[in-house]
Scaffold this motif. Structure first.
Motif, PDB file in Angstrom:
ATOM      1  N   PRO A   1      -3.321  -7.256  -7.009  1.00 40.15           N
ATOM      2  CA  PRO A   1      -2.617  -5.978  -6.785  1.00 40.15           C
ATOM      3  C   PRO A   1      -2.742  -5.378  -5.392  1.00 40.15           C
ATOM      4  O   PRO A   1      -1.971  -4.482  -5.043  1.00 40.15           O
ATOM      5  CB  PRO A   1      -3.247  -5.043  -7.826  1.00 40.15           C
ATOM      6  CG  PRO A   1      -4.570  -5.648  -8.150  1.00 40.15           C
ATOM      7  CD  PRO A   1      -4.410  -7.121  -7.987  1.00 40.15           C
ATOM      8  N   THR A   2      -3.687  -5.844  -4.586  1.00 40.48           N
ATOM      9  CA  THR A   2      -3.841  -5.254  -3.242  1.00 40.48           C
ATOM     10  C   THR A   2      -3.995  -6.301  -2.139  1.00 40.48           C
ATOM     11  O   THR A   2      -4.019  -5.930  -0.964  1.00 40.48           O
ATOM     12  CB  THR A   2      -5.081  -4.331  -3.176  1.00 40.48           C
ATOM     13  OG1 THR A   2      -6.256  -5.099  -3.497  1.00 40.48           O
ATOM     14  CG2 THR A   2      -4.955  -3.157  -4.133  1.00 40.48           C
ATOM     15  N   MET A   3      -4.098  -7.583  -2.487  1.00 40.54           N
ATOM     16  CA  MET A   3      -4.328  -8.626  -1.488  1.00 40.54           C
ATOM     17  C   MET A   3      -3.165  -9.610  -1.506  1.00 40.54           C
ATOM     18  O   MET A   3      -3.113 -10.499  -2.359  1.00 40.54           O
ATOM     19  CB  MET A   3      -5.659  -9.346  -1.758  1.00 40.54           C
ATOM     20  CG  MET A   3      -6.872  -8.449  -1.595  1.00 40.54           C
ATOM     21  SD  MET A   3      -8.418  -9.152  -2.250  1.00 40.54           S
ATOM     22  CE  MET A   3      -8.634 -10.574  -1.197  1.00 40.54           C
TER      23      MET A   3
ATOM     24  N   TYR B   1       0.828  -1.207   0.000  1.00 40.20           N
ATOM     25  CA  TYR B   1       0.000   0.000   0.000  1.00 40.20           C
ATOM     26  C   TYR B   1       0.860   1.254   0.000  1.00 40.20           C
ATOM     27  O   TYR B   1       0.363   2.359  -0.178  1.00 40.20           O
ATOM     28  CB  TYR B   1      -0.928   0.015   1.226  1.00 40.20           C
ATOM     29  CG  TYR B   1      -0.230   0.037   2.564  1.00 40.20           C
ATOM     30  CD1 TYR B   1       0.312   1.221   3.072  1.00 40.20           C
ATOM     31  CD2 TYR B   1      -0.120  -1.120   3.331  1.00 40.20           C
ATOM     32  CE1 TYR B   1       0.955   1.233   4.301  1.00 40.20           C
ATOM     33  CE2 TYR B   1       0.516  -1.110   4.554  1.00 40.20           C
ATOM     34  CZ  TYR B   1       1.057   0.069   5.034  1.00 40.20           C
ATOM     35  OH  TYR B   1       1.689   0.095   6.253  1.00 40.20           O
ATOM     36  N   GLU B   2       2.158   1.108   0.198  1.00 43.54           N
ATOM     37  CA  GLU B   2       3.040   2.262   0.350  1.00 43.54           C
ATOM     38  C   GLU B   2       3.194   3.023  -0.963  1.00 43.54           C
ATOM     39  O   GLU B   2       3.248   2.433  -2.034  1.00 43.54           O
ATOM     40  CB  GLU B   2       4.408   1.815   0.859  1.00 43.54           C
ATOM     41  CG  GLU B   2       4.352   1.244   2.269  1.00 43.54           C
ATOM     42  CD  GLU B   2       5.697   0.734   2.734  1.00 43.54           C
ATOM     43  OE1 GLU B   2       6.654   0.738   1.923  1.00 43.54           O
ATOM     44  OE2 GLU B   2       5.792   0.322   3.902  1.00 43.54           O
TER      45      GLU B   2
ATOM     46  N   LYS C   1      -1.009   0.923   8.986  1.00 43.55           N
ATOM     47  CA  LYS C   1      -1.228  -0.524   9.067  1.00 43.55           C
ATOM     48  C   LYS C   1      -1.918  -1.013   7.796  1.00 43.55           C
ATOM     49  O   LYS C   1      -2.555  -0.227   7.077  1.00 43.55           O
ATOM     50  CB  LYS C   1      -2.085  -0.887  10.281  1.00 43.55           C
ATOM     51  CG  LYS C   1      -3.516  -0.377  10.211  1.00 43.55           C
ATOM     52  CD  LYS C   1      -4.325  -0.837  11.428  1.00 43.55           C
ATOM     53  CE  LYS C   1      -5.794  -0.395  11.322  1.00 43.55           C
ATOM     54  NZ  LYS C   1      -6.588  -0.843  12.472  1.00 43.55           N
ATOM     55  N   PHE C   2      -1.777  -2.294   7.532  1.00 39.78           N
ATOM     56  CA  PHE C   2      -2.410  -2.895   6.358  1.00 39.78           C
ATOM     57  C   PHE C   2      -3.887  -3.160   6.650  1.00 39.78           C
ATOM     58  O   PHE C   2      -4.236  -3.862   7.601  1.00 39.78           O
ATOM     59  CB  PHE C   2      -1.711  -4.203   5.989  1.00 39.78           C
ATOM     60  CG  PHE C   2      -2.296  -4.869   4.773  1.00 39.78           C
ATOM     61  CD1 PHE C   2      -1.832  -4.546   3.506  1.00 39.78           C
ATOM     62  CD2 PHE C   2      -3.318  -5.800   4.885  1.00 39.78           C
ATOM     63  CE1 PHE C   2      -2.373  -5.143   2.379  1.00 39.78           C
ATOM     64  CE2 PHE C   2      -3.873  -6.394   3.772  1.00 39.78           C
ATOM     65  CZ  PHE C   2      -3.388  -6.062   2.510  1.00 39.78           C
ATOM     66  N   ILE C   3      -4.758  -2.580   5.844  1.00 40.55           N
ATOM     67  CA  ILE C   3      -6.205  -2.815   5.951  1.00 40.55           C
ATOM     68  C   ILE C   3      -6.589  -3.756   4.816  1.00 40.55           C
ATOM     69  O   ILE C   3      -6.323  -3.451   3.650  1.00 40.55           O
ATOM     70  CB  ILE C   3      -6.989  -1.500   5.820  1.00 40.55           C
ATOM     71  CG1 ILE C   3      -6.553  -0.502   6.892  1.00 40.55           C
ATOM     72  CG2 ILE C   3      -8.491  -1.757   5.890  1.00 40.55           C
ATOM     73  CD1 ILE C   3      -7.057   0.916   6.654  1.00 40.55           C
ATOM     74  N   PRO C   4      -7.181  -4.921   5.097  1.00 35.94           N
ATOM     75  CA  PRO C   4      -7.580  -5.819   4.004  1.00 35.94           C
ATOM     76  C   PRO C   4      -8.435  -5.081   2.975  1.00 35.94           C
ATOM     77  O   PRO C   4      -9.432  -4.441   3.329  1.00 35.94           O
ATOM     78  CB  PRO C   4      -8.377  -6.917   4.721  1.00 35.94           C
ATOM     79  CG  PRO C   4      -7.825  -6.932   6.110  1.00 35.94           C
ATOM     80  CD  PRO C   4      -7.503  -5.490   6.423  1.00 35.94           C
TER      81      PRO C   4
ATOM     82  N   CYS D   1      -4.363   3.274   4.464  1.00 32.66           N
ATOM     83  CA  CYS D   1      -3.402   2.388   5.130  1.00 32.66           C
ATOM     84  C   CYS D   1      -2.209   3.190   5.660  1.00 32.66           C
ATOM     85  O   CYS D   1      -1.751   2.975   6.791  1.00 32.66           O
ATOM     86  CB  CYS D   1      -2.901   1.305   4.174  1.00 32.66           C
ATOM     87  SG  CYS D   1      -4.121   0.058   3.725  1.00 32.66           S
ATOM     88  N   GLU D   2      -1.712   4.109   4.832  1.00 24.29           N
ATOM     89  CA  GLU D   2      -0.574   4.930   5.262  1.00 24.29           C
ATOM     90  C   GLU D   2      -0.974   5.834   6.432  1.00 24.29           C
ATOM     91  O   GLU D   2      -0.197   6.039   7.368  1.00 24.29           O
ATOM     92  CB  GLU D   2      -0.054   5.770   4.094  1.00 24.29           C
ATOM     93  CG  GLU D   2       0.729   4.955   3.071  1.00 24.29           C
ATOM     94  CD  GLU D   2       1.563   5.811   2.144  1.00 24.29           C
ATOM     95  OE1 GLU D   2       2.654   5.366   1.780  1.00 24.29           O
ATOM     96  OE2 GLU D   2       1.109   6.915   1.775  1.00 24.29           O
TER      97      GLU D   2
END
Length: 610
Positions: A345-347, A273-274, A562-565, A557-558
């Motif tokens: 791409p995101t999971m 997500y960064e 933290k990583f949000i599903p 997320c940033e």
């Protein structure tokens, strides 16, 4: 008047024929869309037709890279004239047409870093490219390269390594052609190679960006399981493969050439997500963007499409256009030469499976036309076709293979086969007493859906909750009867397992032209039998929207560190009552086990294969 009171996100979609930018807010609400069609704006300047320049003699189809830069400036200028508040944009992401490659010169990095805000991008970056074109996904000039890739490692093994067999449009093949056959001198002058998604990211950053991992899976160069480049495939791209090019691995040119192509491609950024960085000063000064606006990695167009819906593991998105495309979310890396697998791409630890069929609406329309001809009806009317679909109460042991065009899945020439199941035996037949022209209506929709079901099964079989309810006596009985009748089933040369044959999607979503025909999608839904329902959905501007959603999710997320599903994030903000229509399809999933067996055996024993 558009309300721009909150933080804004931009989603780009750089496709073959246009550039589109969509604006969304923090609640994922689309606020406004801007677009420029390349033919209407740049046809005379770049000599394009439908966004590309095509050479019919050798199959080359290419896009002018400078045209894309003109389009970016054009849309931002249009937005500026519209008093768009660029300073409120906090995140940008988007999509690019998959597989296309861009060849940067050694001057590129310096030129990108020193853009002047009073001059257009295309004027300043003319010398930033060693070749001013990018191969388009329609390009089919790399037949010899495809043979080389398959001969080097094997078709199925290539799919196992990279998620796909060799496809003419894929980046690795295009690089091999570029480096060894068509543009040797330009290759030597190339400092970096981008794919379209990382190219747009680079322009917005003002520096050459790394490749994004999910889109990089569409190159035939990346070992998906190991998350690294494959040396044999890099050697192919560079023209020094020991088997094909007869270059010994001990020869210094071998290692040198591999290092060179690896350096040109650069690193591949793992799914994250960064942000890739802040927007280039060029856009801050010229259009008044906030200097802290984050650029998040762009991805491929199909990958962005799955980000535009609240798709969860085991969900399927079925696009019913001239061709049929099925996109599904899975944890199961079960590759095949007949379809594609990309990293999601995101999971993390998820994949996007993609089935692409050439024969979709065209085949159904041909069946419709023949039925209407018999009844002397308006040729374009679907009324009789739909009446026949709706009136069928149960699978009637009749099925067909309808390929008016050569098919991709399975790889087969144009052909039509009709068959009847009698006493456990499949009999090929022609139109007559037992198989009437009216039977084509059900048979074609059933066979197209069953093909998707057969090939999706292995990808879903070990994935999440796909078979959480599949231990019932009724299902076991249906499965046992299937095997008793047809024996071991194979699809594309691989054995089907019990897990793959009883796997079901979680939800199915239907989009595209034929999704407006409720008779067709009700029949399809009854065969797929998803555990949690079938939904018709309208997603205009899906690729751009998916990009904006990706930017919004990344930003959140940033912000929270933290990583949000991703599926949870989208699901919470998606108003399913407004966006999705539950079809309430009748579930005939168990009944169609017989159709599954029939189609598998027809493909294996009756069909011509290329």
């Amino acid at each position: 008047m558009v309300d721009y009171s909150s933080k804004l996100f931009l989603g780009f979609d750089l496709s073959t024929q246009q550039l589109k930018i969509i604006v969304t807010d923090e609640d994922l609400k689309p606020l406004k869309t801007y677009n420029v069609e390349f033919d209407s704006q740049y046809k005379s300047k770049y000599g394009i037709h439908k966004g590309v320049k095509a050479n019919e003699e050798d199959g080359e189809v290419i896009s002018p890279v400078l045209m894309w830069l003109d389009a970016i400036d054009y849309l931002f200028t249009q937005m500026k004239q519209d008093d768009f508040p660029f300073d409120k944009v906090v995140g940008i992401s988007g999509s690019g047409q998959q597989h296309g490659s861009i060849y940067w010169s050694h001057e590129a990095e310096s030129l990108l870093n020193n853009l002047k805000p009073n001059q257009d991008l295309s004027k300043q970056l003319t010398n930033a490219f060693s070749w001013e074109y990018s191969p388009n996904w329609q390009d089919h000039s790399t037949n010899s390269e495809a043979s080389d890739f398959h001969n080097a490692v094997g078709k199925e093994n290539l799919a196992k390594i990279t998620g796909s067999r060799a496809h003419l449009r894929f980046t690795g093949l295009q690089i091999r052609k570029f480096a060894t056959r068509s543009h040797k001198s330009e290759y030597e002058k190339t400092s970096r190679i981008s794919i379209v998604s990382s190219f747009v990211t680079s322009i917005l950053l003002g520096k050459i960006a790394n490749l994004e991992e999910s889109d990089a899976c569409g190159m035939n160069l990346y070992n998906i399981s190991k998350s690294s480049y494959n040396e044999d495939l890099l050697a192919l791209a560079a023209g020094v493969n020991s088997k094909i090019d007869k270059v010994d691995k001990s020869d210094p040119i071998y290692e040198k050439s591999i290092d060179e192509v690896r350096q040109k491609l650069g690193d591949i950024t793992p799914i994250t997500y960064e942000s890739s960085g802040e927007i280039s000063n060029y856009f801050v000064e010229r259009y008044k963007f906030n200097k802290n606006c984050k650029i998040y990695s762009f991805t491929g167009d199909n990958l962005a499409t799955i980000l535009s819906l609240p798709l969860q593991p085991n969900d399927c998105l079925v696009s019913l256009g001239t061709s049929t495309t099925v996109l599904l979310i899975t944890k199961n890396y079960e590759p095949s030469s007949q379809y594609h697998l990309f990293k999601h791409p995101t999971m993390p630890e998820h994949y996007m499976g993609m089935l692409c069929y050439c024969n979709g609406s065209l085949a159904r329309e041909k069946a419709r036309d023949e039925i209407n001809k018999k009844y002397k009806l308006d040729q374009k009317s679907w009324d009789k076709f739909n009446e026949l679909l709706d009136s069928q109460k149960a699978f009637d042991n009749k099925l067909g293979i309808y390929f008016p065009l050569g098919e991709i899945i399975p790889h087969a020439p144009a052909q039509t086969i009709r068959a009847i199941l009698k006493d456990g035996e499949i009999e090929k037949c022609k139109i007559g007493d037992e198989f009437k022209i009216e039977d084509d209506a059900c048979a074609i929709v059933e066979s197209q859906t069953l093909s998707c079901r057969l090939r999706a099964g292995p990808m879903l079989s070990k994935s999440g909750d796909a078979n959480k309810e599949e231990s019932t006596d009724e299902i076991n009985e249906a499965y046992n009867k299937l095997i008793d009748t047809f024996g071991q089933l194979k699809t594309d040369g691989k054995d089907q397992t019990k897990d793959s044959l009883i796997a079901r999607p979680n939800r199915c979503y239907y989009v595209g032209g034929a999704s407006n025909n409720l008779s067709i999608i009700n029949k399809m839904g009854s065969i797929f039998g998803p555990i949690n329902g079938n939904y018709k959905v309208e997603i205009p501007n899906a690729c751009a929207l998916g990009g904006a959603y990706k930017a919004s999710w990344s930003y959140k997320c940033e912000e929270e560190k933290k990583f949000i599903p991703y599926d949870d994030y989208i699901k919470k903000l998606f108003d399913t009552n407004d966006e999705l229509k539950d079809l309430k399809c009748e579930d005939k999933w168990i009944e169609y086990f017989k159709g599954v067996g029939m189609l598998a055996k027809m493909e294996e024993t009756l069909m011509e294969v290329d």
